[in-house]
Design an enzyme around this catalytic site. Structure first.
Site, PDB file in Angstrom:
ATOM      1  N   HIS A 326      30.454  25.517  47.951  1.00  0.00           N
ATOM      2  CA  HIS A 326      31.544  25.527  46.974  1.00  0.00           C
ATOM      3  C   HIS A 326      31.780  26.887  46.330  1.00  0.00           C
ATOM      4  CE1 HIS A 326      32.673  21.265  46.580  1.00  0.00           C
ATOM      5  NE2 HIS A 326      31.437  21.021  46.945  1.00  0.00           N
ATOM      6  N   LYS A 625      46.894  18.985  41.811  1.00  0.00           N
ATOM      7  CA  LYS A 625      47.420  17.965  40.893  1.00  0.00           C
ATOM      8  C   LYS A 625      48.784  18.385  40.346  1.00  0.00           C
ATOM      9  CE  LYS A 625      42.672  17.286  39.434  1.00  0.00           C
ATOM     10  NZ  LYS A 625      41.694  17.733  38.418  1.00  0.00           N
TER      11      LYS A 625
HETATM   12  C1  LIG Z   1      40.786  18.712  38.501  1.00  0.00           C
HETATM   13  C2  LIG Z   1      39.899  19.001  37.372  1.00  0.00           C
HETATM   14  C3  LIG Z   1      39.159  20.197  37.363  1.00  0.00           C
HETATM   15  C4  LIG Z   1      39.283  21.238  38.443  1.00  0.00           C
HETATM   16  O1  LIG Z   1      40.294  22.139  38.080  1.00  0.00           O
HETATM   17  P1  LIG Z   1      40.431  23.574  38.794  1.00  0.00           P
HETATM   18  O2  LIG Z   1      41.703  24.096  38.246  1.00  0.00           O
HETATM   19  O3  LIG Z   1      40.506  23.299  40.256  1.00  0.00           O
HETATM   20  O4  LIG Z   1      39.253  24.358  38.417  1.00  0.00           O
HETATM   21  C5  LIG Z   1      38.350  20.451  36.284  1.00  0.00           C
HETATM   22  N1  LIG Z   1      38.233  19.584  35.273  1.00  0.00           N
HETATM   23  C6  LIG Z   1      38.935  18.434  35.233  1.00  0.00           C
HETATM   24  C7  LIG Z   1      38.792  17.526  34.064  1.00  0.00           C
HETATM   25  C8  LIG Z   1      39.790  18.097  36.286  1.00  0.00           C
HETATM   26  O5  LIG Z   1      40.467  16.946  36.269  1.00  0.00           O
END
Ligand SMILES: *Cc1c(COP(=O)(O)O)cnc(C)c1O
Length: 777
Positions: A326, A625
């Protein structure tokens, strides 16, 4: 199913003697959860006949389960009816705590994988830790981050079942504890398949006895209980340094060993003592290096308990295990000090040594000579390299986005790629559209289903069918109206949560993710200051009013990250109090960003800020998202941004800054202080850290940030993440994006095309890729 509603009523009556209207939120929550659990067929995940995938992860950031479970069980409508019949808002459970058993993206990925595997029909069970306290809750005091313990089980944990008689003994040096499993059913969409999330809780081997209270044994008994329970008491913030290292290794071994013993026991119940079939029955995916200690532990179990030879045990291990990388950042690639490792699990260390010997033998066979060998050593200069162990003793190493996998092959793990090219593969991350669209954005999902049907719920590529509306102005207007609704809802929520009023007619420009220097929230902050100064001195003439929204937790021991939070809160305050600009500019840092907050935030964004230094963000899933919910990406050519742009088109996103190849060149002669001295815009924003514009309460935080940018610190060179390098291109791109917003139709069309092309980023696709290439289920 028809009697789900009656069942809720009966349970409330039986358990609490109350009607729905009388019940408290927590009582209602427990009753609805219990009634939903009653509709489940027996979960078969752990006892499934065919091949089973075991997903080992120290984190599962599942968030709130109730709504997604109701959706997947097809009970959401009945639930809504029941609530409206009783005059209760269906959002009533928003007061129930998230299960925040993870830090961020890595843990959230594990949660999306659970949902997707159960939906596409892969038998995949999650194995992890049942932390007593999840990721801390965050609040701000005078703009500083404060932390409080996250008591996520406060309202109970009605979705899990304790399996007392499947508990397992775990041995450490001078300590033996029980690992007690708690099973949570993982319900696929349509409830076709039910897998299991098995989380282990650490408990003392003897029941704590209060009768011993006045007895001399009390102290010993109490200490033993405490020591045992401390193993699963807290989730570690992922970039913490030395503190608790030993406990962290204990956690890793604890859940790895418990899961393996459990799996081996189940295997033997069906197959007896013949282990030649093991890799046909089980695949184990290691989510990052946290569970890599499972490999020597597996070999130990096969040799010590089953009398299998080392060569055979290693062969089986290679067939069974696969490793997901990762990160390429060296500080995050775990290494254990040999003496620390031996002080916790000396009997496992022996097997690490054997694996190291097998490695050296194999390297010789491959013609890797003397000095060349050392860079592969699993045990090297008193450190145990977990990533090296994982690559050597497994059959697959995957990166999580194309660009990340290329960096692994060509740079970070190049020497391994040279000897084992066939082991390297890419599996671009994904997100589940059930949680991140169907639940988080019912308005948009209704719109999509109205246009193209609902097949997208289980086949996200179907979104492509939306493209036929891309030149339809009326449809674009509908799409725009939905965004407006989501922005209004978020503004309402922020008002309720933070007590801050934001204007829903402004552009929503959002950066939410863990606070880390490489993610460059500080760069975003600087750009906002540049806009602020530009508006004040008249340099910027054309500007669409914008609210910049941040959400992020900083690891409690990460001083610099906490300084950045304070800095952004100071900027927010200054702008809020400045009447000259606050009709055009707003900044808000929401507190306690978590999954449930993300579900409100992502649908409301116009701009998704994904501005990590090229080559540092392995994939990102937040970016997906936002894309799915119709935002344009303002970002660098990094992680999955590259693929987002590939899918949705470069013209429909805003990409800026140095690329990975550029950074490699620039790094040779990088001189941030020169940029600072030569460019007045840079100088002006950076100087606000030290010229008295802002107050850091005498913590020295701002000065430290300033120094880190211009002088560097003991462990990092100056401006390690190239903020000043990318500053001007970033500001210019941001301003251009802002101007483009003036043409609402054109802008919403870009957003729409992002949604329409988000199909690739379903975690259903990711799971199918793992299944076909790695697990061979
Ligand atoms: C999706 C998500 C992440 C990951 O976000 P990145 O922008 O990819 O680092 C981190 N925390 C929460 C609560 C999430 O839902």
């Amino acid at each position: 199913m028809a009697n789900f509603k009656n069942n809720v009523i009966d349970i409330l009556n039986l358990d609490y003697g109350k009607s729905i209207k009388e019940a408290s939120t927590v009582e209602l929550y427990n009753a609805v959860s219990k009634a939903a659990m009653n509709t489940l067929k027996k979960d078969q995940g752990l006892n499934w006949k065919g091949k089973k995938v075991c997903y080992f992860s120290a984190e599962f950031l599942i968030g709130r389960l109730i709504y997604s479970n109701l959706l997947n069980l097809g009970l959401l409508n009945q639930f809504s009816e029941l609530m409206s019949e009783n005059g209760i808002d269906i959002r009533v459970f928003e007061d129930i705590e998230d299960a925040a058993l993870g830090n961020g993206g890595l843990g959230r990925l594990a949660a999306c994988f659970l949902d997707s595997a159960a939906t596409v029909g892969v038998t995949l069970n999650g194995y992890g830790l049942r932390y007593r306290y999840g990721l801390f809750k965050q609040y701000f005091e005078d703009g500083f981050q404060k932390e409080v313990a996250d008591d996520w089980q406060r309202a109970g944990d009605p979705w899990s079942v304790r399996k007392e008689n499947e508990k397992i003994l775990i041995h450490f040096k001078n300590q033996t504890v029980y690992a007690v499993p708690y099973d949570t059913p993982v319900i696929g969409y349509g409830a076709n398949k039910i897998n299991t999330l098995r989380l282990w809780q650490s408990e003392p081997t003897e029941n704590f006895n209060f009768e011993l209270f006045n007895n001399q044994k009390y102290d010993k008994s109490f200490k033993e209980k405490n020591d045992a329970e401390s193993i699963t008491s807290v989730l570690y913030p992922n970039d913490d340094t030395d503190a608790g290292k030993k406990l962290r290794l204990k956690q890793q071994y604890f859940f790895s060993s418990a899961s393996l013993q459990d799996i081996v026991k189940k295997y033997k119940m069906v197959n007896g003592n013949d282990f030649s079939n093991f890799s046909m029955e089980y695949a184990i995916q290691l989510n990052d290096t946290h569970p890599v200690v499972a490999i020597p532990e597996f070999i130990r179990i096969l040799m010590e308990d089953e009398g299998i030879s080392f060569a055979k045990a290693l062969k089986i291990a290679k067939e069974v295990f696969a490793y997901t990388n990762h990160t390429v950042m060296s500080e995050a690639l775990e290494k254990w000090n040999v003496s620390l490792f031996k002080s916790v699990i000396p009997n496992v260390y022996k097997y690490v040594v054997m694996i190291q010997k097998a490695l050296v033998k194999e390297l010789k066979g491959l013609g890797v000579k003397g000095e060349e060998q050392q860079k592969y050593y699993i045990i090297d200069k008193n450190l145990i390299h977990m990533a090296r162990l994982a690559i050597f003793a497994s059959h697959s190493t995957n990166g999580v986005a194309q660009i990340h996998t290329e960096i692994l092959k060509n740079d970070a793990l190049h020497e391994w790629y040279e000897i084992y090219p066939e082991r390297f593969n890419n599996k671009t991350n994904g997100i589940t559209q059930r949680r991140w669209l169907a639940l988080a954005n019912m308005e948009l999902s209704g719109f999509i289903t109205d246009k193209i049907g609902n097949a997208w719920l289980t086949d996200l590529d179907k979104l492509k069918d939306l493209e036929k509306y891309k030149d339809d102005k009326a449809v674009m207007k509908q799409f725009d109206d939905i965004k407006k609704i989501k922005k209004h809802q978020l503004a309402e929520y922020i008002k309720k949560q933070e007590g801050i009023i934001i204007n829903p007619d402004f552009i929503f420009d959002i950066q939410v993710k863990r606070l880390h220097e490489y993610k460059r929230q500080l760069l975003n902050a600087f750009s906002i200051l540049d806009i602020y100064f530009g508006l004040k001195d008249g340099r910027i003439k054309e500007f669409n009013p914008t609210v910049y929204i941040f959400g992020a937790k900083a690891a409690p021991g990460y001083f610099r990250a906490k300084g950045i939070i304070k800095f952004i809160n100071e900027i927010a305050k200054m702008i809020r109090e400045d009447k000259e600009v606050n009709d055009k500019l707003q900044v808000v840092f929401v507190s306690n960003y978590n999954v449930s907050y993300a579900e409100k935030i992502t649908p409301a964004a116009d701009f998704s800020e994904q501005i990590s230094t090229a080559g540092t963000e392995a994939s990102g899933t937040g970016n997906m998202k936002f894309m799915l919910n119709g935002a344009v990406t303002l970002g660098t050519f990094d992680g999955a941004n590259v693929e987002i742009v590939e899918q949705a088109g470069i013209d429909n996103n805003y990409i800026f800054g140095a690329r990975v190849e550029d950074i490699q060149e620039i790094s040779k002669t990088y001189h941030p202080k020169k940029l600072y001295e030569e460019n007045p815009r840079i100088k002006k924003v950076v100087d606000t850290l030290v010229d008295g514009t802002f107050d850091d309460g005498d913590t020295g935080m701002f000065k430290e940030l300033y120094t880190s940018l211009l002088e560097g610190a003991s462990w990092h060179k100056a401006d390690h993440y190239y903020l000043l390098q990318d500053f001007i291109p970033y500001c210019e791109t941001k301003l251009k994006a802002n101007r483009d917003y003036s043409n609402t139709y054109e802008f919403r069309r870009k957003c729409f095309l992002n949604t329409a092309n988000a199909g690739k980023f379903s975690s259903d696709r990711t799971i199918m890729d793992y299944k076909e290439d790695i697990w061979k289920v």
